[in-house]
Each structure stands twice: as structure tokens, then as C-alpha cells.
Design a protein around this motif. Sequence first.
Motif, PDB file in Angstrom:
ATOM      1  N   THR A   1      19.366  48.073  10.882  1.00  0.00           N
ATOM      2  CA  THR A   1      19.271  48.661  12.046  1.00  0.00           C
ATOM      3  C   THR A   1      20.629  48.519  12.777  1.00  0.00           C
ATOM      4  O   THR A   1      21.523  48.097  12.156  1.00  0.00           O
ATOM      5  N   PHE A   2      20.648  49.256  14.028  1.00  0.00           N
ATOM      6  CA  PHE A   2      21.850  49.054  14.626  1.00  0.00           C
ATOM      7  C   PHE A   2      22.437  47.680  15.099  1.00  0.00           C
ATOM      8  O   PHE A   2      23.475  47.254  14.966  1.00  0.00           O
TER       9      PHE A   2
ATOM     10  N   LEU B   1      25.773  45.827  13.991  1.00  0.00           N
ATOM     11  CA  LEU B   1      26.590  45.190  15.119  1.00  0.00           C
ATOM     12  C   LEU B   1      26.846  43.774  14.660  1.00  0.00           C
ATOM     13  O   LEU B   1      28.371  43.184  14.499  1.00  0.00           O
TER      14      LEU B   1
ATOM     15  N   THR C   1      27.434  52.978   6.727  1.00  0.00           N
ATOM     16  CA  THR C   1      26.592  53.814   7.579  1.00  0.00           C
ATOM     17  C   THR C   1      25.607  54.929   6.611  1.00  0.00           C
ATOM     18  O   THR C   1      24.504  55.126   7.045  1.00  0.00           O
TER      19      THR C   1
ATOM     20  N   THR D   1      22.476  52.531   6.974  1.00  0.00           N
ATOM     21  CA  THR D   1      21.997  52.319   8.624  1.00  0.00           C
ATOM     22  C   THR D   1      21.113  53.515   8.985  1.00  0.00           C
ATOM     23  O   THR D   1      21.209  54.616   8.941  1.00  0.00           O
TER      24      THR D   1
ATOM     25  N   ASP E   1      19.791  55.811  11.796  1.00  0.00           N
ATOM     26  CA  ASP E   1      20.469  56.792  12.629  1.00  0.00           C
ATOM     27  C   ASP E   1      21.898  56.750  12.307  1.00  0.00           C
ATOM     28  O   ASP E   1      22.952  56.387  12.937  1.00  0.00           O
ATOM     29  N   SER E   2      22.057  57.133  11.156  1.00  0.00           N
ATOM     30  CA  SER E   2      23.574  57.031  10.488  1.00  0.00           C
ATOM     31  C   SER E   2      24.669  57.590  10.910  1.00  0.00           C
ATOM     32  O   SER E   2      25.855  57.270  10.912  1.00  0.00           O
TER      33      SER E   2
ATOM     34  N   THR F   1      25.218  58.144  14.295  1.00  0.00           N
ATOM     35  CA  THR F   1      25.742  57.352  15.643  1.00  0.00           C
ATOM     36  C   THR F   1      25.533  56.053  15.610  1.00  0.00           C
ATOM     37  O   THR F   1      26.645  55.415  16.149  1.00  0.00           O
ATOM     38  N   ALA F   2      24.897  55.201  14.882  1.00  0.00           N
ATOM     39  CA  ALA F   2      24.424  53.994  15.238  1.00  0.00           C
ATOM     40  C   ALA F   2      25.829  53.207  14.647  1.00  0.00           C
ATOM     41  O   ALA F   2      26.268  52.127  15.187  1.00  0.00           O
ATOM     42  N   PRO F   3      26.107  53.423  13.596  1.00  0.00           N
ATOM     43  CA  PRO F   3      27.421  52.553  13.059  1.00  0.00           C
ATOM     44  C   PRO F   3      28.589  52.620  13.773  1.00  0.00           C
ATOM     45  O   PRO F   3      29.184  51.682  13.862  1.00  0.00           O
TER      46      PRO F   3
ATOM     47  N   ARG G   1      28.637  53.253  16.959  1.00  0.00           N
ATOM     48  CA  ARG G   1      28.399  52.456  18.217  1.00  0.00           C
ATOM     49  C   ARG G   1      28.476  50.896  18.083  1.00  0.00           C
ATOM     50  O   ARG G   1      29.046  50.319  18.898  1.00  0.00           O
ATOM     51  N   ALA G   2      28.104  50.523  16.411  1.00  0.00           N
ATOM     52  CA  ALA G   2      28.148  49.156  16.441  1.00  0.00           C
ATOM     53  C   ALA G   2      29.645  48.730  16.291  1.00  0.00           C
ATOM     54  O   ALA G   2      30.016  47.587  16.609  1.00  0.00           O
TER      55      ALA G   2
END
Length: 490
Positions: free
Chosen positions: A17-18, A22, A232, A235, A237-238, A240-242, A244-245
Amino acid sequence: MTTAPPDRAELKPGAITFLDALVIGLASTSPAYSLAAVIGPVVALVGVYAPGVLLASFVPMLLIASAFFYLNKVDQDCGTTFSWVTRALGPWLGWIGGWAIAMTGVLVVGSLADVAVRFGLLTVGLDAWTESTPLVVTLSCVVILIMTAVCVLGTEISARFQNVLILAQMVSLLVFAGVALGRAVAGDASEDALTPSLSWLNPFGEGGSALTAGLLLGVFVYWGWESAVNLTEETEDSATAPGRAGIFSTIVLLVTYLAVAYAVVAFAGTTFLADNAGEEEQIFAVLGEQVLGGWDWVLLLSVATSALASTQTTIIPASRTGLSMARRAALPRRLAHISPRFRTPDVSTWVVAAIAIGWYVLANIISENALFDSLTALSLLIAFYYSLTGIACAVYHREQLFRSVKNLLLIGLGPVVGAGLLIWLLVRSVSDLNDPEASSSGTTWFGLGPPLVIGIVIFLIGIVVMVGWRLRDRTFWQERPGVAPEEVSS
């Protein structure tokens, strides 16, 4: 849509997950170890303005993190810089950017395992064991093998393991910082204790040359957050989430670094830190005992877990970059193999570990200072591939830059400014590392500082390998800037 051939089996999508990304981004920077390694040298350079230098070092990192975010949105490739630079600037620069990422892992993994072992032994009271180099080297190699196995067993297992380790080290660091700062303010600290001041956030307090040297150290302190983006393809939501992390991890690091820097400088003053600038074990061992008393093992454990976590997560960018390069025929196809059971790049992961162990053992054989010199050389590689990424972001999105102020600032100007700062630091690094005093031994290799020699040799080996592979297999070099890999004709 075409179906990927068997030799391009995918990594496990949605494995983490995000929040997991992180945590991995934070763990890769090894916050506790990084602080232990650089707080003394930074204070020796700029005195009480160490927090300001750490704040200034954050700026290019945030700007490059923005480049990672926007490039990842258009290309979720685990090779990150390698893939993006190839698409924006061409295969030659893309290949050497990927090589730089892989080599940073090779250079630093052994050192991280070494620190994990030494601080682990200190934590349990086996101080005398740290004096035996053969024992420490053997245990460090075992640690690398174990951490590599964790990487291969699955990204989910890696993420859960990192969640535990990052929680332990971040809580330990913040407890230490809180107690130290509280005692300093209350007057219950060392004779050299100082009263905290907002003026410490001024990075220009000691002048330009000191700031430049401090920023070079800052690049190392923040380096590693992009490991979140290397995952990515695994993950949720590949797109945007990576990214943002990666951005959030740099912000969390900034808060942590400033808190600990303020606490350490206020509690111990500048003289002790400057006098022990090259002894991270000495600084945190002594301060841990003075601040926490019988609970000093908490701080030592935080450094041990920090280095242990980073030993594992630092393998990730190198192995994923190797995978990405191999499946696009920029390296032998065998490196693109993905374990059918664990859905991880098992071959490239073990290859990275083997090379890292080889370098770690060789460095210890060369001299007791060679390992530290190789870490100093990291600043060259890091500044190089970060700056390439910033430039690639602006070039790839060049047709969108003037569609909005946001695009101009976050996709164009910001990444380019970040790249410019890092290029400036890269040039200064070459100049500074050419000084024999840049070496921990004060000696020269071929008339140059050892860290600079190591950096040059790594780049030369990369160029030789690149040209050699280009002569053997031209497939990758048929890719054209701005064209997605799957669109390139065979």
C-alpha cells in the motif's frame, strides 16, 4: 494491447500500500544511522547552524522528488531513472543512469550491514566483539544474505518487516530527541549545553564554503527515499501512490532530522560533536548514555535497526533497476527473471547481493579506510542520477510546461532547479574529493583522493560494460526518446 512474453513476467501488482511504500522510502534512508554518521561532520563545518544545513539540503531533494512523482505518473517502471531518462534523453544517458543507481547499492549495502552488526553488538553489551574485523565482516555478510532472502521471499514480507523496524527506530529517535532537548532547556545537560534558537535554521551562518560541504553531506542523509518509487509496479495505485510516498518521506525525514539535530546540538554543544566528527559510534554511544542513562541501549538499537532496515531496502532499487534494464535488453536477459512463486526479481537481487558482498570484503582487505572512502564517493553517483532525473522530467513534459503555472513550477522549473543544485554539488564534489584530506586516511591513489578514484573507476567500468553490451546486442539502443518501450520496433 499485446501480451507480455513469458520472459517478461510481471512483478506482483498491488502487493503493498501507500503506507508500506512510505515506510520503505523512510527505511531506505536509514535515518538513525545517517544522523549518527553526519551530525558530527556537519557540526564541525557549520557549528550551531547544522539544523539550517539539513533544512537547505531538503530543498533539492523535494524538487527531485517532484520529478519522480510526475515521471512515475506517465511511466510506472521499476527502473525509474533508467526508464525515464531513456525515454526523455535517449538510451545512452538512460543506461548510465541505471548503472549509477545499481552501483550506489553495491557501494553502500556492505557498510550498512557493518553498522547494523557493530551497533547490534554494542546494544547487547558485546563491545569487545566490535574490535574483531574478521568477526564483524563475517557477521555482516550473513546479514546481507539474510536481508537478500527477505527481499526475494516477497515484497509483502519485506514491507511488514520494514514496518516493525521503522517504528522502532523513529520512536527511539524522537524519544531521545525529546529527552535531550528537555534536559538542555531545563539546564540538566552537559557543561557545553546551548539554548536552542531559531537562528540555527540559517544555513548561511558560517558562509558559502561551509554550506557547500554541508550540502554534500546532506545529499547522503536524504538519499534513498526513491526506493518507494522503485516498487511502483508492486504498489496499489501505482501511478500516484509511489510518487506521493517519495515526497512524504522527504518531509518526514526533514522533521526528524531537525528535531534530532536541535536536540543533539543543544544538549552536547558543538565542541564534543566536532571533536568526534568521524566517530558515529562514539557520538551516539556517549550521548545515548548521557541522555538516557541505563536506557542508552534504546538509541543504539535504533541505529542498529536503522542500518538493518536500510541493508534490505537499499537492495531494492539496484535489483529493480537491474530487472528493468534486462527486460529491455540493456543487460543480460537472465537478470529479468522473476520468481514464479514469490513474484520478485530473484536473479537480479542475488546478483546485487553477491557483488555488494564482494566489494565489502575487498574494501576491508584493501584498507580499513577504503569502505569509508567508497561511501564518500556515493555523493558523485547520487548527485548524477538525481540531476539526470530532474532534467528528464522537464524534457519529457516540455510540451505541457506552459499549460499552467503549476506545470511550469512543479514539472519544469522545480526539477530543473533541483538538478542544477545537484550538478553544482557534483562539480564541487569532484573538486573536494580530489583533495587527499577528503580521504579518511589522508592518502592519495594515483595522485587523487581515493573517493574520487573510486567514483571515476565506477563510471569507467560502466562505460566499458555499456559499450561492450551495445556491440553485443543493439536492441535497447533502438529505442528513441519520447517513445514508450513497447512502441519500439524490433
